[in-house]
Scaffold this motif. Sequence first.
Motif, PDB file in Angstrom:
ATOM      1  N   GLU A 612      -2.785 -17.980   1.582  1.00  0.00           N
ATOM      2  CA  GLU A 612      -1.645 -17.087   1.338  1.00  0.00           C
ATOM      3  C   GLU A 612      -1.136 -17.336  -0.074  1.00  0.00           C
ATOM      4  OE1 GLU A 612       0.891 -15.189   3.405  1.00  0.00           O
ATOM      5  OE2 GLU A 612      -0.993 -14.650   4.389  1.00  0.00           O
ATOM      6  N   PHE A 650      -0.699  -6.349  -3.939  1.00  0.00           N
ATOM      7  CA  PHE A 650      -1.297  -5.727  -2.741  1.00  0.00           C
ATOM      8  C   PHE A 650      -1.364  -4.207  -2.716  1.00  0.00           C
ATOM      9  CE2 PHE A 650       2.860  -7.861  -1.760  1.00  0.00           C
ATOM     10  CZ  PHE A 650       3.682  -6.747  -1.882  1.00  0.00           C
ATOM     11  N   GLN A 654      -6.176   3.862  -0.592  1.00  0.00           N
ATOM     12  CA  GLN A 654      -7.556   3.880  -0.087  1.00  0.00           C
ATOM     13  C   GLN A 654      -7.944   5.315   0.217  1.00  0.00           C
ATOM     14  OE1 GLN A 654      -6.857   1.340   3.217  1.00  0.00           O
ATOM     15  NE2 GLN A 654      -6.647  -0.476   1.946  1.00  0.00           N
ATOM     16  N   ASN A 662      -4.645   5.639   3.797  1.00  0.00           N
ATOM     17  CA  ASN A 662      -3.443   4.842   4.135  1.00  0.00           C
ATOM     18  C   ASN A 662      -2.149   5.530   3.670  1.00  0.00           C
ATOM     19  OD1 ASN A 662      -4.146   4.432   1.456  1.00  0.00           O
ATOM     20  ND2 ASN A 662      -3.520   2.281   1.414  1.00  0.00           N
ATOM     21  N   GLN A 667       0.934   1.181   6.190  1.00  0.00           N
ATOM     22  CA  GLN A 667      -0.385   0.818   5.669  1.00  0.00           C
ATOM     23  C   GLN A 667      -0.370   0.589   4.166  1.00  0.00           C
ATOM     24  OE1 GLN A 667      -1.589   4.583   6.838  1.00  0.00           O
ATOM     25  NE2 GLN A 667      -2.317   4.009   8.880  1.00  0.00           N
ATOM     26  N   ARG A 669       1.540  -1.014   1.563  1.00  0.00           N
ATOM     27  CA  ARG A 669       2.632  -1.985   1.518  1.00  0.00           C
ATOM     28  C   ARG A 669       3.294  -2.008   0.145  1.00  0.00           C
ATOM     29  NH1 ARG A 669       1.911  -8.431   1.594  1.00  0.00           N
ATOM     30  NH2 ARG A 669       4.085  -8.904   1.231  1.00  0.00           N
ATOM     31  N   PRO A 725      -4.907  -8.321  -1.852  1.00  0.00           N
ATOM     32  CA  PRO A 725      -4.456  -7.416  -0.793  1.00  0.00           C
ATOM     33  C   PRO A 725      -4.613  -8.047   0.590  1.00  0.00           C
ATOM     34  CG  PRO A 725      -6.515  -6.647  -1.770  1.00  0.00           C
ATOM     35  CD  PRO A 725      -6.026  -7.767  -2.619  1.00  0.00           C
ATOM     36  N   GLU A 726      -5.577  -8.930   0.725  1.00  0.00           N
ATOM     37  CA  GLU A 726      -5.762  -9.583   2.020  1.00  0.00           C
ATOM     38  C   GLU A 726      -5.781 -11.102   1.879  1.00  0.00           C
ATOM     39  OE1 GLU A 726      -9.017  -7.118   3.081  1.00  0.00           O
ATOM     40  OE2 GLU A 726      -7.376  -5.675   3.326  1.00  0.00           O
ATOM     41  N   GLY A 727      -4.913 -11.613   1.056  1.00  0.00           N
ATOM     42  CA  GLY A 727      -4.896 -13.056   0.824  1.00  0.00           C
ATOM     43  C   GLY A 727      -5.971 -13.446  -0.176  1.00  0.00           C
TER      44      GLY A 727
END
Lengths: 732, 155
Positions: A612, A650, A654, A662, A667, A669, A725-727
Amino acid sequence: MSKERNALIDQNFRLNEEAVEDRDHGAIQRLAYGFELDRREFFKLLGGGVLVCAWAGPLRAQESGARARENSEDKLPQSIDGWLHIGEDGTVTVYTGKAELGQNIRTSLSQQVAEELRTPISSIRLVMADTTLTPFDMGTFGSRTTPIMGSQLRKVAASARDVLIQMAAARWQVDAAKLVAANGTITDPATRKSVSYPDLIKGQQLVKLIENDPPLTPAEKWHVAGTPIPKLDGRAFVSGQHKYTSDMTRPGMLYGKVLRPSAFHANLTSLDASEAEKLPGVKVVRDGNFVGVASPEQHTATRAISLLHAQWSAPQQPTEAELFEYLKKSSSGERRGNDQWGPSVYELGSVKEGLATAEKTLNQTYTVAYIAHVPLEPRAALAEWQEGKLTVWTGTQRPFAVRDELAQAFRIPSEQVRVIVPDTGSAYGGKHTGDAALEAARLAKAAGKPVKLVWTREEELTWAYFRPAGVIDVKSGVRGDGTLVAWQFDNYNSGPAAIRTPYNIPNQRIEYHPADSPLRQGSYRGLAAPANHFAREGHMDELAHMLGRDPLEFRLKNLTDQRLRAVFEAAARKFGWGREKSSASRGFGIAGGAEKGGYVATCAEVELNQGEVRVSRVLEAFECGAVVNPDGLRNQISGAIVQGLGGALFEAIQFDNGRILNPHLAQYRVPRFSDVPQIEIEILDRKDLPSAGAGETPMVALAPAIANAIFAATGIRLRSLPLVPEGLPKKG
Amino acid sequence: MPITLLVNGAERRVEAPSDQPLLYVLREQLDLTGTKYGCGEGQCGACTVLVDGRPVRSCRTPVSAAAGKKITTIEGLEQDGKLHPVQQAFLDAEAFQCGYCTPAMIVAAAALLNENPSPSEQEIMRRMEGNLCRCGTYPRIVAAVRQASSVARKP
Ligand code: FES
Ligand code: FES
């Protein structure tokens, strides 16, 4: 007086001839407006008093120089730039084509007028962004309000003060140079006589054109400008009374809604509207690919749209996976880019030769995703037709361009269209076009009643335009002692803003390559400056680490620009750069740059916890010349940092084959309370330098500072925005 | 169907389908436009109003569910021309830029302070997480809420 009026018209005629050859559509449109500036009409509207107009005539060398430049943002309006009316009751009404979108210019411009006019700020009223009442303006973007409009209004106000002093001097038969204006009153220190502006003006109807630049009050002597005056109409915002476009109503108004196509570039092949038309009060409009409804209630309009049965045919379109390849491919060869700027190359020395003398070279690619503006007030418009004339209230940054868009679409002269911009729920570069205005006007025309149309969040995240995605290739060469010798920078599709490097490099080739964007794209706060800084300042960091040098020291070694050095040094000092080493759980990064007259250096601290990433502290040093409103400036800088966090960490649109995947806030963020780091702002107030805008540049160095901090902690170099975006991705 | 709402202390009769979101009834029928549309998805908090003192998303609340309950909107916070302490604190701290998120932020903060007159910074951020400010004025909003809480505590 009639002489003055004739002068105005004369100038218009002269300008007219000039303007015919002028490719700037805006200048031509503006002229028509100039004719309408009838003195008597004006005074009928405003009551008697003094009207002062700033006249940037067509013959000024500076003007034509600006006009000759191709980039549209640099074009300035060519006739009246601003005007100001002092009424018999002392009320000062200032007219500007700029729009208030949350950047607080209603306040900061008023401050500047109050300063030069020597009158209390409470007597000033700004009429903004109304194509019938205010002078032409290109638009509110590019951090240009403060440097351009601010100084124009200061000139108007200073001239107005001069007019008043002359009037008092004539009345008292004394030398004008001996009189003093302060606090809305003119005083003769010798005789102690004084007269207030209203008393002086009573019974007058005077028009004054300013032909020369009056001397302005230097920033060191400011009393009202340069101070943290609170937002003038702040109370209306905290009490919910302010009416945004989306809050407005007109008698008999309907609610409009548009049927959106199945994909971008889709054509309507069939429409069955019979069910929708059965709903009470619903009007369905079909015009080409446009399908919309109007109804007395919003929810009926929404229901009517859901009852429309439409068939669309859409062409095959690129997928996200092939985006960057597609951008690079589409930028070369026959296919022309769709960017108004066209390609641009900057060359200095020879990169080839520079690379040959380098001891180390580095070749890297950086990418940025499409992102959305997400203004909290979605695009909205309220349109009303009356006897062939169209009035539209809409939140836009370019009211005059939207007026022209509407005039074209409905094939009526621009003079029959009035666009009014109520203070708007932000834009960030996203409200340049008139989409909602066109839609509302089309529906209003068909329904024969005023129509309000407010985009849904899903429409915002799909049918607005995006910050361009882009690919940036950087190739560089350095000597072992840390001297940069070669720099090649190729930007595909992002844009040319801040593309040049501020570092001293003898051999450079910097090129912007326009490309075909699969998605509709346009301006975004800072334009391409955040993308270009991300690539440049990330690459500088990579070079420093490759050479085993401190990233700050490496930058300063190659930098002589004093203003940029000053912010780097200020940021480093305040942040405590170098005091603590980065560890696996905590990293420190630095980045900086200059753009649009603003200089910025940003230090970021990130905390890492099991993949994270959290940005825990941001310190930013910023310099934009003489500060007009320090509190407003802090608010802008802090806001730019918070908004910048989203694009850095993030945010990403898409898409696939002409569809957005999204289009909802769940979705897509955006930064929330918990994302906000400790923010420290160090403002360097340079009273000796002209004021520059500050809405954009404070954002540009944030993403590279964070990426550099992540590298310092983890050894993972992230070269794509958004970074995590996903860690954190796994090493390798 | 006819519905009776109790809004800002007054009884208001409206005509609406029972499943219509409260947000639209407030804005369109009662002209209470201080409550904003931001997403209609329960994600941004711009539509926050108080129902029996608790903050709810009016875009996701069917009007029928609010019938007979006490509804408070931003317009109901001001008393006799005097701003609510939270409104005053937002004004003093200039905790806004475009101001579009502001009414809902204030309503949410007022509810929070009603429940807990002196929340910590952490508590404020946690409880207000559902309210978006795209202009990024969060730090000032937290400061304003803390300011209001200390004013509220004074006798
Ligand atoms: S409008 Fe209700 S949460 Fe966004
Ligand atoms: S002030 Fe603009 S969204 Fe909060």
